[in-house]
Design a protein around this motif. Structure first.
Motif: not given
Ligand SMILES: Cc1ncc(COP(=O)(O)O)c(C=O)c1O
Length: 441
Positions: A121-123, A154-156, A223, A227-228, A256, A258-259, A285
């Protein structure tokens, strides 16, 4: 006589009752009933619910389904791998899909970014990146652990990742595991992308990094698009400026993505828009289009090599049962094949630009304060969280699924699968315009 439709209604009600009794929905107030949107299947960028309603999914499932739903190639790759070898523990051996995927990722990136650790997962990817950054400094003989980041980042959801953020939704009751310096946005979300904001942002990061030789951060972690945090676009030159600041102070740059990675930003990786090479890159993602959980932490060669000096193992003391799961790697390889063949990166840039141009006119309405975005991540910022909630509800009633972002929930994010076409883009603009007219009326 019981008809087929009676049976269907009854089975949907049973599913809803089961859901309400036993399922704990993520990130959801207990007063909300998520079983109202009970999805049954999807195809392309469309999904259907148990009541027979059809939607265009402007949320790409969990912002992940870049290839859309039920893509035959990704589905076939998953099925094939499941029937062959579902997984083997990468701490005890190896399997071909993991190596092929790591090599494939290296091929998209500058030569130094050539070593990938897989997680689920991203987290987890973020946690691993923090351990890697701090571990690197220990191995090279200058231990440090302070992180510099955006307060709105937001990183998880893990303790480490939520601790870095100041977003209320990730507040936690534990003592902070790391020293963190959080940078507040010195301008509004709508102003952030303007060129005039660049010096203000870089100045804020320069101050946060500081010039105390005894307190050099282990890493700056951001990031490329918040995003969040509210769908915030950063000004051109920001990542380049941050890279230069990190180099000048001798700290690592962790991105990061992830998105943003795998086309979402209109580039394969958002950092490549400014030719920036992070020391550590986290992606997830879009990597498997969300078909199977997978995240990648890709690091520069010298960081990987430093782990040979770990005093206990002589390697990274990290991993999970399902790290680099073979089925997930197969899904990722198929996703990347689709991404390349169907030119999804260029398509994201094309339809993102189109949507932003079409929706720019909405800022004339009282309810909308800004329209912005990057690639196929388009943000309609509304006056308040209530306005956004009303807009989302109207859009859903009109067959378009969207999601709110930001601490106040007033940014409406449009992030459809990258396989979007002209018909889908037209549907999104039409339904948004009409939904806005509904709430204005
Ligand atoms: C930029 C970013 N980093 C990390 C995460 C966390 O990823 P995950 O939900 O797969 O743990 C997200 C999730 O939305 C995200 O948008």
């Amino acid at each position: 006589m019981t008809t087929e439709s009676d049976t269907k209604v009854r089975s949907t009600e049973t599913a809803r009752a089961r859901d309400r009794r036993h399922l704990w929905h993520t990130w959801t107030p207990l007063t909300a009933d998520r079983s109202e949107l009970m999805l049954t299947h999807g195809e392309g960028y469309r999904v259907w619910d148990a009541d027979g309603n059809e939607y265009v999914d402007g949320t790409s499932s969990a912002l992940s389904a870049i290839c859309g739903y039920a893509h035959p190639e990704v589905t076939a790759a998953v099925t094939r791998q499941l029937g062959r070898l579902h997984h083997f523990d990468l701490s005890r051996g190896s399997h071909e899909p993991a190596g092929r995927l790591a090599e494939r990722l290296a091929g998209y990136l500058p030569p130094e970014l050539s070593r990938t650790l897989f997680v689920n997962s991203g987290s987890e990817g973020f946690d691993a990146a923090m351990l890697i950054a701090a571990g690197y400094w220990q191995h090279v003989g200058t231990p440090r652990s302070r992180m510099v980041t955006f307060a709105l980042g937001y990183h998880g959801a893990t303790l480490l990742s939520r601790d870095l953020s100041a977003l209320p939704r990730v507040a936690h009751p534990f003592r902070s595991p790391l020293p963190v310096t959080r940078v507040e946005l010195p301008v509004t979300a709508a102003e952030a992308r303007r060129p005039e904001s660049l010096p203000l942002l870089l100045d804020a990061f320069e101050k946060a990094i500081g010039d105390d030789p005894d307190d050099v951060p282990a890493a700056v972690v951001v990031e490329p698009f918040l995003n969040v945090g509210g769908g915030i676009v950063l000004p051109p030159g920001f990542l380049r400026g941050l890279r230069d600041l990190c180099d000048a102070r001798g700290t690592l740059l962790v991105l990061d993505e992830v998105f943003t990675a795998y086309g979402r930003s209109g580039r394969m990786f958002a950092c490549r828009r400014e030719d920036v090479e992070p020391d550590i890159l986290i992606t997830s993602k879009g990597l498997t289009s969300g078909y199977v959980p997978l995240a990648a932490v890709t690091v520069q060669q010298r960081i990987h090599e430093s782990f040979g000096r770990d005093p206990i193992l002589g390697g990274i003391r990290y991993g999970h049962t399902n790290s680099g799961h073979a089925v997930a790697c197969a899904a990722a390889l198929a996703t990347l094949d689709v991404l390349d063949r169907e030119n999804l990166v260029a398509r994201a840039e094309h339809y993102g630009t189109y949507l932003r141009a079409r929706l720019a006119g909405l800022t004339g309405a009282d309810e909308v304060t800004d329209v912005r975005g990057t690639g196929l991540a388009v943000v309609v910022e509304t006056r308040s969280g209530d306005t956004a909630a009303a807009l989302l509800a109207r859009a859903q009633a009109r067959g378009l699924l969207l999601r709110p972002q930001g601490p106040e929930g007033k940014a409406v994010l449009i992030a459809p699968p990258l396989i979007l076409d002209a018909e889908g883009a037209e549907f999104i603009t039409d339904r948004l315009e009409r939904s806005l007219a509904d709430i204005a009326g």
